[in-house]
Write a protein that holds these residues in place. Structure first.
Motif: not given
Length: 302
Positions: A68, A70-71, A74-75
Protein backbone atom coordinates in the motif's frame (compact mmCIF):
# COMPACT_ATOMS: atom_id res chain seq x y z
CA UNK A 1 7.58 12.15 12.60
CA UNK A 2 7.31 12.93 8.91
CA UNK A 3 5.12 10.07 7.77
CA UNK A 4 6.23 10.20 4.14
CA UNK A 5 9.90 10.08 5.11
CA UNK A 6 9.14 7.18 7.45
CA UNK A 7 7.26 5.34 4.69
CA UNK A 8 10.12 5.80 2.23
CA UNK A 9 12.61 4.63 4.84
CA UNK A 10 10.56 1.53 5.64
CA UNK A 11 10.19 0.63 1.96
CA UNK A 12 13.96 0.99 1.44
CA UNK A 13 14.66 -1.27 4.44
CA UNK A 14 12.19 -3.85 3.10
CA UNK A 15 13.83 -3.74 -0.34
CA UNK A 16 17.40 -3.90 0.95
CA UNK A 17 16.67 -6.38 3.76
CA UNK A 18 19.04 -4.51 6.07
CA UNK A 19 19.06 -1.30 8.11
CA UNK A 20 22.72 -0.74 7.24
CA UNK A 21 22.25 -1.08 3.46
CA UNK A 22 19.08 1.05 3.64
CA UNK A 23 21.02 3.74 5.49
CA UNK A 24 23.72 3.70 2.80
CA UNK A 25 21.08 3.97 0.09
CA UNK A 26 19.33 6.86 1.83
CA UNK A 27 22.49 8.67 2.96
CA UNK A 28 21.61 8.60 6.66
CA UNK A 29 22.81 6.75 9.76
CA UNK A 30 21.53 3.22 10.61
CA UNK A 31 20.33 4.64 13.93
CA UNK A 32 18.09 7.18 12.18
CA UNK A 33 16.74 4.50 9.85
CA UNK A 34 15.89 2.32 12.85
CA UNK A 35 14.28 5.31 14.58
CA UNK A 36 12.04 6.09 11.57
CA UNK A 37 10.87 2.48 11.30
CA UNK A 38 10.26 2.27 15.04
CA UNK A 39 8.20 5.47 14.99
CA UNK A 40 6.16 4.16 12.06
CA UNK A 41 5.43 0.90 13.90
CA UNK A 42 4.46 2.83 17.02
CA UNK A 43 2.15 5.06 14.98
CA UNK A 44 0.49 2.03 13.34
CA UNK A 45 0.52 -0.03 16.56
CA UNK A 46 1.78 -3.06 14.62
CA UNK A 47 5.14 -4.74 14.00
CA UNK A 48 6.23 -4.37 10.38
CA UNK A 49 9.63 -6.08 10.55
CA UNK A 50 11.16 -9.04 12.34
CA UNK A 51 14.79 -8.24 13.08
CA UNK A 52 17.65 -10.76 13.33
CA UNK A 53 21.38 -10.20 13.62
CA UNK A 54 21.86 -10.90 9.90
CA UNK A 55 18.69 -9.69 8.20
CA UNK A 56 15.21 -8.16 8.65
CA UNK A 57 12.05 -9.84 7.40
CA UNK A 58 8.62 -8.42 6.69
CA UNK A 59 5.79 -9.54 8.91
CA UNK A 60 2.39 -10.23 7.32
CA UNK A 61 1.32 -6.72 8.30
CA UNK A 62 4.61 -5.41 6.91
CA UNK A 63 4.02 -7.03 3.53
CA UNK A 64 0.55 -5.55 3.27
CA UNK A 65 1.74 -2.13 4.42
CA UNK A 66 4.68 -2.11 2.01
CA UNK A 67 2.41 -2.77 -0.96
CA UNK A 68 0.00 0.00 0.00
CA UNK A 69 2.79 2.44 0.88
CA UNK A 70 4.47 1.88 -2.50
CA UNK A 71 1.20 2.73 -4.25
CA UNK A 72 0.70 5.87 -2.15
CA UNK A 73 4.22 7.14 -2.75
CA UNK A 74 3.98 6.38 -6.47
CA UNK A 75 0.78 8.43 -6.69
CA UNK A 76 2.46 11.31 -4.88
CA UNK A 77 5.43 11.14 -7.25
CA UNK A 78 3.04 11.12 -10.23
CA UNK A 79 1.24 14.21 -8.92
CA UNK A 80 4.52 16.06 -8.39
CA UNK A 81 5.74 15.07 -11.85
CA UNK A 82 2.50 16.33 -13.40
CA UNK A 83 2.87 19.66 -11.61
CA UNK A 84 6.49 19.83 -12.67
CA UNK A 85 5.53 19.37 -16.31
CA UNK A 86 3.12 22.30 -16.02
CA UNK A 87 6.02 24.44 -14.87
CA UNK A 88 8.49 23.20 -17.47
CA UNK A 89 6.27 23.24 -20.56
CA UNK A 90 3.36 25.31 -21.81
CA UNK A 91 0.39 23.01 -21.32
CA UNK A 92 -3.03 23.16 -19.71
CA UNK A 93 -5.81 25.74 -19.61
CA UNK A 94 -5.33 29.51 -19.26
CA UNK A 95 -8.35 31.29 -17.78
CA UNK A 96 -8.58 34.91 -18.93
CA UNK A 97 -10.90 37.80 -18.13
CA UNK A 98 -11.07 40.36 -20.94
CA UNK A 99 -13.01 43.55 -21.84
CA UNK A 100 -16.02 42.81 -24.00
CA UNK A 101 -15.50 45.10 -26.99
CA UNK A 102 -11.76 44.57 -27.27
CA UNK A 103 -12.02 40.80 -26.96
CA UNK A 104 -14.75 40.49 -29.59
CA UNK A 105 -12.86 42.61 -32.11
CA UNK A 106 -9.20 41.79 -31.51
CA UNK A 107 -8.48 38.97 -29.07
CA UNK A 108 -9.29 35.90 -31.20
CA UNK A 109 -6.31 36.26 -33.60
CA UNK A 110 -3.90 36.48 -30.66
CA UNK A 111 -5.33 33.33 -29.05
CA UNK A 112 -5.27 31.46 -32.36
CA UNK A 113 -1.69 32.41 -33.18
CA UNK A 114 -0.56 31.48 -29.67
CA UNK A 115 -2.18 28.04 -29.93
CA UNK A 116 -0.47 27.49 -33.28
CA UNK A 117 2.83 27.73 -31.40
CA UNK A 118 1.62 26.09 -28.16
CA UNK A 119 -1.02 23.51 -29.18
CA UNK A 120 -1.13 21.94 -25.69
CA UNK A 121 -2.65 25.12 -24.22
CA UNK A 122 -6.41 25.71 -24.12
CA UNK A 123 -8.30 28.88 -23.14
CA UNK A 124 -11.30 29.75 -21.01
CA UNK A 125 -12.09 33.38 -21.89
CA UNK A 126 -14.69 35.26 -19.86
CA UNK A 127 -15.76 38.68 -21.19
CA UNK A 128 -16.59 41.34 -18.63
CA UNK A 129 -15.87 45.05 -18.41
CA UNK A 130 -15.80 45.06 -14.60
CA UNK A 131 -12.50 44.56 -12.79
CA UNK A 132 -12.67 40.96 -11.66
CA UNK A 133 -10.84 39.69 -8.58
CA UNK A 134 -8.25 37.53 -10.31
CA UNK A 135 -7.39 35.39 -7.30
CA UNK A 136 -10.87 34.93 -5.80
CA UNK A 137 -12.48 34.24 -9.18
CA UNK A 138 -9.81 31.83 -10.35
CA UNK A 139 -8.32 33.69 -13.33
CA UNK A 140 -4.73 33.23 -14.46
CA UNK A 141 -4.69 36.77 -15.80
CA UNK A 142 -6.93 39.62 -16.90
CA UNK A 143 -6.69 42.09 -19.77
CA UNK A 144 -7.42 45.64 -18.65
CA UNK A 145 -7.45 49.02 -20.34
CA UNK A 146 -6.51 52.24 -18.59
CA UNK A 147 -3.65 54.04 -16.90
CA UNK A 148 -1.28 51.93 -14.83
CA UNK A 149 -2.07 52.49 -11.15
CA UNK A 150 -0.54 51.24 -7.93
CA UNK A 151 -1.79 47.73 -7.23
CA UNK A 152 -0.82 44.45 -5.64
CA UNK A 153 -1.19 42.95 -9.11
CA UNK A 154 1.60 42.79 -11.67
CA UNK A 155 0.92 44.48 -15.01
CA UNK A 156 2.54 43.89 -18.39
CA UNK A 157 1.86 46.49 -21.08
CA UNK A 158 0.72 44.95 -24.36
CA UNK A 159 -0.34 47.87 -26.58
CA UNK A 160 -1.26 51.57 -26.62
CA UNK A 161 -4.95 52.40 -26.56
CA UNK A 162 -5.68 55.74 -28.23
CA UNK A 163 -8.91 57.65 -27.69
CA UNK A 164 -10.75 59.71 -30.28
CA UNK A 165 -13.85 61.90 -30.16
CA UNK A 166 -15.99 61.56 -33.26
CA UNK A 167 -19.46 61.85 -34.75
CA UNK A 168 -21.34 61.00 -37.95
CA UNK A 169 -21.01 63.45 -40.88
CA UNK A 170 -24.79 64.01 -40.92
CA UNK A 171 -24.79 64.91 -37.23
CA UNK A 172 -21.93 67.40 -37.68
CA UNK A 173 -23.64 68.91 -40.72
CA UNK A 174 -26.78 69.55 -38.64
CA UNK A 175 -25.26 70.48 -35.28
CA UNK A 176 -21.94 71.98 -36.33
CA UNK A 177 -18.39 70.81 -35.73
CA UNK A 178 -16.98 71.61 -32.26
CA UNK A 179 -13.66 73.48 -32.34
CA UNK A 180 -13.09 74.11 -28.64
CA UNK A 181 -14.01 72.30 -25.44
CA UNK A 182 -16.66 74.83 -24.49
CA UNK A 183 -18.56 73.85 -27.65
CA UNK A 184 -19.38 70.47 -26.11
CA UNK A 185 -22.19 71.99 -24.03
CA UNK A 186 -24.10 72.57 -27.28
CA UNK A 187 -23.86 68.93 -28.39
CA UNK A 188 -25.43 65.58 -27.66
CA UNK A 189 -22.88 63.45 -25.82
CA UNK A 190 -22.91 59.65 -25.79
CA UNK A 191 -21.15 58.59 -22.60
CA UNK A 192 -19.37 55.36 -21.65
CA UNK A 193 -20.37 54.87 -18.02
CA UNK A 194 -17.16 53.06 -16.99
CA UNK A 195 -14.98 55.96 -18.10
CA UNK A 196 -12.64 56.90 -15.26
CA UNK A 197 -11.68 60.38 -14.10
CA UNK A 198 -8.72 61.83 -15.93
CA UNK A 199 -6.46 64.84 -15.71
CA UNK A 200 -6.98 65.74 -19.38
CA UNK A 201 -9.14 68.84 -19.99
CA UNK A 202 -11.23 66.99 -22.58
CA UNK A 203 -12.27 64.18 -20.28
CA UNK A 204 -12.82 66.53 -17.36
CA UNK A 205 -15.12 68.66 -19.49
CA UNK A 206 -16.84 65.57 -20.89
CA UNK A 207 -17.47 64.02 -17.47
CA UNK A 208 -18.94 67.27 -16.16
CA UNK A 209 -21.27 67.72 -19.15
CA UNK A 210 -24.83 66.51 -19.66
CA UNK A 211 -25.05 63.18 -21.47
CA UNK A 212 -27.98 62.32 -23.72
CA UNK A 213 -27.12 58.62 -23.77
CA UNK A 214 -25.18 56.47 -21.26
CA UNK A 215 -24.06 52.87 -21.69
CA UNK A 216 -21.53 50.48 -20.24
CA UNK A 217 -20.74 49.16 -23.73
CA UNK A 218 -18.72 51.10 -26.28
CA UNK A 219 -20.10 49.26 -29.29
CA UNK A 220 -23.64 50.39 -28.48
CA UNK A 221 -22.50 54.01 -28.22
CA UNK A 222 -20.49 53.75 -31.44
CA UNK A 223 -23.47 52.41 -33.37
CA UNK A 224 -25.59 55.22 -31.94
CA UNK A 225 -22.99 57.75 -33.07
CA UNK A 226 -22.92 56.26 -36.57
CA UNK A 227 -26.71 56.62 -36.63
CA UNK A 228 -26.31 60.36 -35.88
CA UNK A 229 -27.16 60.38 -32.16
CA UNK A 230 -24.25 62.58 -31.10
CA UNK A 231 -20.56 62.79 -30.20
CA UNK A 232 -18.76 59.82 -28.69
CA UNK A 233 -15.34 59.27 -27.10
CA UNK A 234 -14.08 55.77 -27.79
CA UNK A 235 -10.81 53.91 -28.23
CA UNK A 236 -9.69 53.52 -31.81
CA UNK A 237 -9.89 49.73 -31.54
CA UNK A 238 -13.69 50.20 -31.55
CA UNK A 239 -14.16 53.10 -33.98
CA UNK A 240 -11.25 52.71 -36.43
CA UNK A 241 -13.29 50.90 -39.09
CA UNK A 242 -16.05 53.52 -38.91
CA UNK A 243 -13.48 56.32 -39.21
CA UNK A 244 -11.71 54.63 -42.12
CA UNK A 245 -15.00 54.16 -43.96
CA UNK A 246 -16.10 57.74 -43.28
CA UNK A 247 -19.06 56.71 -41.13
CA UNK A 248 -17.51 58.71 -38.26
CA UNK A 249 -15.33 61.82 -38.40
CA UNK A 250 -12.77 62.69 -35.68
CA UNK A 251 -13.09 66.13 -34.07
CA UNK A 252 -11.15 68.08 -31.43
CA UNK A 253 -7.99 66.11 -32.21
CA UNK A 254 -5.89 68.76 -30.48
CA UNK A 255 -7.60 67.97 -27.17
CA UNK A 256 -7.49 64.17 -27.23
CA UNK A 257 -5.77 62.87 -24.07
CA UNK A 258 -2.59 60.82 -23.89
CA UNK A 259 -3.07 57.19 -24.91
CA UNK A 260 -4.15 54.63 -22.37
CA UNK A 261 -2.74 51.11 -22.57
CA UNK A 262 -3.83 47.50 -22.76
CA UNK A 263 -2.32 45.55 -19.87
CA UNK A 264 -2.17 41.91 -18.90
CA UNK A 265 -2.41 41.79 -15.11
CA UNK A 266 -1.69 38.78 -12.95
CA UNK A 267 -1.12 37.97 -9.31
CA UNK A 268 2.30 36.36 -8.95
CA UNK A 269 5.70 36.95 -10.53
CA UNK A 270 7.37 33.90 -8.93
CA UNK A 271 6.27 30.32 -9.54
CA UNK A 272 4.36 31.50 -12.60
CA UNK A 273 3.08 28.55 -14.62
CA UNK A 274 4.93 28.11 -17.90
CA UNK A 275 1.69 28.35 -19.87
CA UNK A 276 1.02 31.83 -18.42
CA UNK A 277 4.61 32.99 -18.80
CA UNK A 278 4.62 31.80 -22.42
CA UNK A 279 1.38 33.69 -23.11
CA UNK A 280 2.71 36.90 -21.54
CA UNK A 281 5.93 36.70 -23.55
CA UNK A 282 4.03 35.94 -26.76
CA UNK A 283 1.55 38.79 -26.19
CA UNK A 284 4.13 41.43 -25.29
CA UNK A 285 5.01 42.34 -28.89
CA UNK A 286 1.98 40.92 -30.66
CA UNK A 287 0.10 44.20 -31.30
CA UNK A 288 3.07 46.59 -31.44
CA UNK A 289 3.19 50.34 -30.89
CA UNK A 290 0.99 50.88 -33.95
CA UNK A 291 -1.62 48.16 -33.48
CA UNK A 292 -3.56 46.82 -36.48
CA UNK A 293 -6.62 48.90 -35.62
CA UNK A 294 -4.56 52.13 -35.83
CA UNK A 295 -2.84 51.34 -39.10
CA UNK A 296 -4.19 53.49 -41.91
CA UNK A 297 -5.86 56.01 -39.61
CA UNK A 298 -5.21 59.69 -40.24
CA UNK A 299 -5.80 62.44 -37.74
CA UNK A 300 -5.38 60.04 -34.85
CA UNK A 301 -2.99 61.14 -32.10
CA UNK A 302 0.27 59.26 -31.85
Amino acid sequence: MDRLDAMRTFITVAREGSFTRAAERLGMSPQLVSKYVGQLEAHLSVRLLNRTTRRVHLTEAGMRYELSARQVLQEIDDIENDLGSLQSSATGQIRISAPVSFAIAHLAPLLHDFQEQYPAVTFDVQLNDRKVDIVDEGFDLALRIGQLKSSSLIAKRLAPVRLVICAAPDYLAKQGTPHKLDDLKNHKLLHYSLMEDDTSPLLKTWLQSRHTMVSNNGDVLTRAAIAGAGLVIQPTFIVSEAITSGALLPVLNQHVPEPLALYAVYAHRTLLASKVRAFLDFSADYYGETPPWDQGLTGTPT
